[in-house]
Design a protein around this motif. Structure first.
Motif, short mmCIF file in Angstrom:
data_model
loop_
_atom_site.label_atom_id
_atom_site.label_comp_id
_atom_site.label_asym_id
_atom_site.label_seq_id
_atom_site.Cartn_x
_atom_site.Cartn_y
_atom_site.Cartn_z
N TYR A 163 0.85 -1.19 0.00
CA TYR A 163 0.00 0.00 0.00
C TYR A 163 0.89 1.24 0.00
CZ TYR A 163 -3.73 -3.00 2.14
OH TYR A 163 -4.65 -3.97 2.45
N PHE A 164 0.59 2.20 -0.88
CA PHE A 164 1.36 3.45 -0.94
C PHE A 164 0.41 4.64 -0.86
CE2 PHE A 164 3.83 0.32 -3.24
CZ PHE A 164 5.15 0.59 -2.94
N ILE A 165 0.76 5.59 -0.02
CA ILE A 165 -0.02 6.83 0.08
C ILE A 165 0.94 8.02 -0.01
CG2 ILE A 165 -1.39 8.28 1.67
CD1 ILE A 165 -2.61 5.74 2.81
N ASP A 166 0.59 8.99 -0.84
CA ASP A 166 1.31 10.26 -0.84
C ASP A 166 0.38 11.34 -0.29
OD1 ASP A 166 2.52 12.68 -1.28
OD2 ASP A 166 3.21 12.19 -3.31
N PRO A 167 0.55 11.68 1.00
CA PRO A 167 -0.35 12.66 1.60
C PRO A 167 -0.12 14.08 1.08
CG PRO A 167 1.29 11.89 3.21
CD PRO A 167 1.57 11.17 1.93
N VAL A 168 0.99 14.31 0.40
CA VAL A 168 1.30 15.65 -0.13
C VAL A 168 0.63 15.84 -1.49
CG1 VAL A 168 3.14 17.22 -0.83
CG2 VAL A 168 3.47 15.69 1.13
N ARG A 169 0.89 14.93 -2.40
CA ARG A 169 0.30 15.01 -3.76
C ARG A 169 -1.08 14.39 -3.83
NH1 ARG A 169 3.49 18.32 -7.21
NH2 ARG A 169 5.52 18.31 -6.23
N LYS A 170 -1.53 13.78 -2.73
CA LYS A 170 -2.86 13.14 -2.68
C LYS A 170 -3.05 12.11 -3.79
CE LYS A 170 -4.86 15.82 0.64
NZ LYS A 170 -3.58 16.20 1.29
N CYS A 171 -2.19 11.12 -3.77
CA CYS A 171 -2.36 10.02 -4.71
C CYS A 171 -1.99 8.72 -3.99
CB CYS A 171 -1.50 10.22 -5.96
SG CYS A 171 0.25 10.47 -5.60
N ILE A 172 -2.41 7.60 -4.57
CA ILE A 172 -2.20 6.30 -3.93
C ILE A 172 -1.83 5.24 -4.95
CG2 ILE A 172 -3.76 6.67 -1.95
CD1 ILE A 172 -5.99 5.25 -3.52
N ALA A 173 -1.25 4.16 -4.47
CA ALA A 173 -1.01 2.99 -5.32
C ALA A 173 -1.10 1.74 -4.45
CB ALA A 173 0.37 3.07 -5.98
N LEU A 174 -1.45 0.65 -5.10
CA LEU A 174 -1.57 -0.64 -4.41
C LEU A 174 -1.01 -1.70 -5.35
CD1 LEU A 174 -2.85 -2.13 -1.92
CD2 LEU A 174 -4.99 -2.18 -3.21
N SER A 175 -0.04 -2.47 -4.86
CA SER A 175 0.58 -3.46 -5.74
C SER A 175 0.56 -4.85 -5.12
CB SER A 175 2.03 -3.06 -6.06
OG SER A 175 2.03 -1.89 -6.85
N HIS A 176 0.65 -5.83 -6.00
CA HIS A 176 0.63 -7.25 -5.63
C HIS A 176 2.02 -7.81 -5.92
CE1 HIS A 176 0.22 -11.32 -7.69
NE2 HIS A 176 -0.25 -11.61 -6.50
N ALA A 177 2.68 -8.30 -4.88
CA ALA A 177 4.05 -8.78 -5.04
C ALA A 177 4.20 -10.21 -4.54
CB ALA A 177 5.02 -7.86 -4.30
N GLY A 178 4.13 -11.16 -5.44
CA GLY A 178 4.53 -12.53 -5.13
C GLY A 178 6.04 -12.58 -5.28
N ARG A 225 7.72 -13.42 -7.87
CA ARG A 225 8.09 -12.89 -9.19
C ARG A 225 8.05 -11.36 -9.22
NH1 ARG A 225 5.63 -17.64 -10.68
NH2 ARG A 225 6.85 -18.96 -12.07
N GLY A 226 6.99 -10.80 -8.69
CA GLY A 226 6.88 -9.35 -8.64
C GLY A 226 7.94 -8.74 -7.75
N THR A 227 8.23 -9.43 -6.65
CA THR A 227 9.24 -8.94 -5.71
C THR A 227 10.61 -8.88 -6.37
OG1 THR A 227 7.99 -9.82 -3.83
CG2 THR A 227 10.34 -9.37 -3.47
N VAL A 228 11.04 -9.97 -7.00
CA VAL A 228 12.38 -9.96 -7.60
C VAL A 228 12.43 -9.11 -8.87
CG1 VAL A 228 13.02 -12.17 -6.59
CG2 VAL A 228 12.10 -12.12 -8.93
N ALA A 229 11.26 -8.78 -9.44
CA ALA A 229 11.22 -7.85 -10.57
C ALA A 229 11.10 -6.41 -10.08
CB ALA A 229 10.07 -8.20 -11.51
N ASN A 230 11.16 -6.23 -8.76
CA ASN A 230 11.13 -4.91 -8.13
C ASN A 230 9.85 -4.11 -8.39
OD1 ASN A 230 11.90 -2.75 -6.56
ND2 ASN A 230 13.49 -2.00 -7.99
N ILE A 231 8.72 -4.75 -8.24
CA ILE A 231 7.46 -4.01 -8.40
C ILE A 231 7.35 -2.90 -7.35
CG2 ILE A 231 6.00 -5.55 -6.99
CD1 ILE A 231 3.77 -5.06 -9.14
N ALA A 232 8.00 -3.08 -6.20
CA ALA A 232 7.97 -2.03 -5.15
C ALA A 232 8.60 -0.75 -5.68
CB ALA A 232 8.69 -2.52 -3.90
#
Ligand SMILES: [Zn+2]
Length: 291
Positions: free
Chosen positions: A136-151, A153-160
């Protein structure tokens, strides 16, 4: 509403439905988040009971009812949910009002994406998990968010790191302003991997001490949560602004679905994240009075 702490998360119960929230975010206004548990739904057998996937063979009317109950309890609106088809890659898709319903109330379209982002209040990002890590990602300054799924494969591909970069390029977010939460996932002690995974992890731009533990015979224990945390720090985020949920889906098979713990016979959890519509006066919607 909160009556129990698991890891660093609050287990909240309302109308028979339970869900987890980061305790550290309890004072955060203008944003809402939750992670569903198995409790409070109507699905049966190994989907019992709060399965939120239409794509695993569960009865459609049961999943409909699960969404209805979950959203009523946790304070979300079903018609505002947006999800994608998760394929263990690293595409982060930007969504807006016209995408609402996709993957949930409208299943005619479902774009492939393992991450979602938005700066539109009300639009509720949803990703699905049963061991894989919700970021879960929140930017309280720019008021935007993101949510990612990291198994793995996603983890070693650096989805974070890719998610942080996406927030920067789309909305001008500064990594040091972001706050992040790493939700329920399989813990290091439960997650044995082989050389294929270890080899890819070694290519990451972070040290692996405290993340990858060699057991011998080509087997390793892999700490997915810490790996994603260190990748966020590597992407410029402040370590103090990253909260680790510390809840294992396999250790807590009584409460949570685990892919590995059940050989794949399981439902899925939803991770939910939204910018509140009435922010900064958004507390009304937090209490689940929106239906
Ligand atoms: Zn565990």
């Amino acid at each position: 509403m909160t009556d129990e702490r698991i890891g660093t998360m609050d287990l909240c119960r309302k109308d028979g439905v339970s869900f987890l929230r980061f305790h550290e975010w309890s004072g955060l206004t203008g944003f809402s988040h939750a992670f569903s548990t198995r409790e409070g739904g109507v699905s049966e057998g190994y989907f019992s009971s709060m399965n939120l996937s239409y794509y695993l063979g569960d009865r459609e009317e049961n999943v409909d009812e699960n969404y209805r109950r979950f959203c009523a309890a946790a304070g979300f609106r079903t018609e505002k949910l947006v999800s994608g088809a998760q394929v263990h890659e690293t595409r982060i898709r930007e969504v807006g009002l016209t995408d609402c319903g996709q993957g949930v109330t409208d299943r005619s379209v479902r774009e492939e994406a393992d991450g979602l982002c938005t700066n539109v209040p009300g639009v509720t990002l949803v990703t699905y998990h049963a061991d894989c890590v919700p970021l879960y990602f929140i930017d309280p300054v720019r008021k935007c968010i993101a949510l990612s799924h990291a198994g793995w494969r996603g983890t070693v591909a650096n989805i974070a790191g890719i998610t942080v970069e996406t927030l920067r390029s789309r909305y001008g977010s500064r990594p040091e302003d972001l706050i992040a939460g790493i939700g329920p996932c399989i813990c290091k002690d439960c997650y044995e991997v082989d050389e294929t995974v270890a080899e890819k992890a070694r290519l990451l731009p972070i040290g692996l001490s405290g993340i990858l533990f060699e057991k011998g015979n080509g087997k390793y224990l892999f700490d997915l949560a810490r790996c994603n945390r260190d990748l966020m720090i590597r992407a410029g985020m402040d370590a103090d602004r990253i909260t680790l949920g510390g809840v294992c889906t396999m250790c807590r098979g009584d409460l949570l679905y685990s892919h590995r713990g059940t050989g794949g016979k399981r439902g899925v959890h939803g991770a939910f994240l939204r910018i509140d519509e009435s922010s900064p006066n958004g507390n009304e919607r937090k209490e689940g009075k929106t239906q």
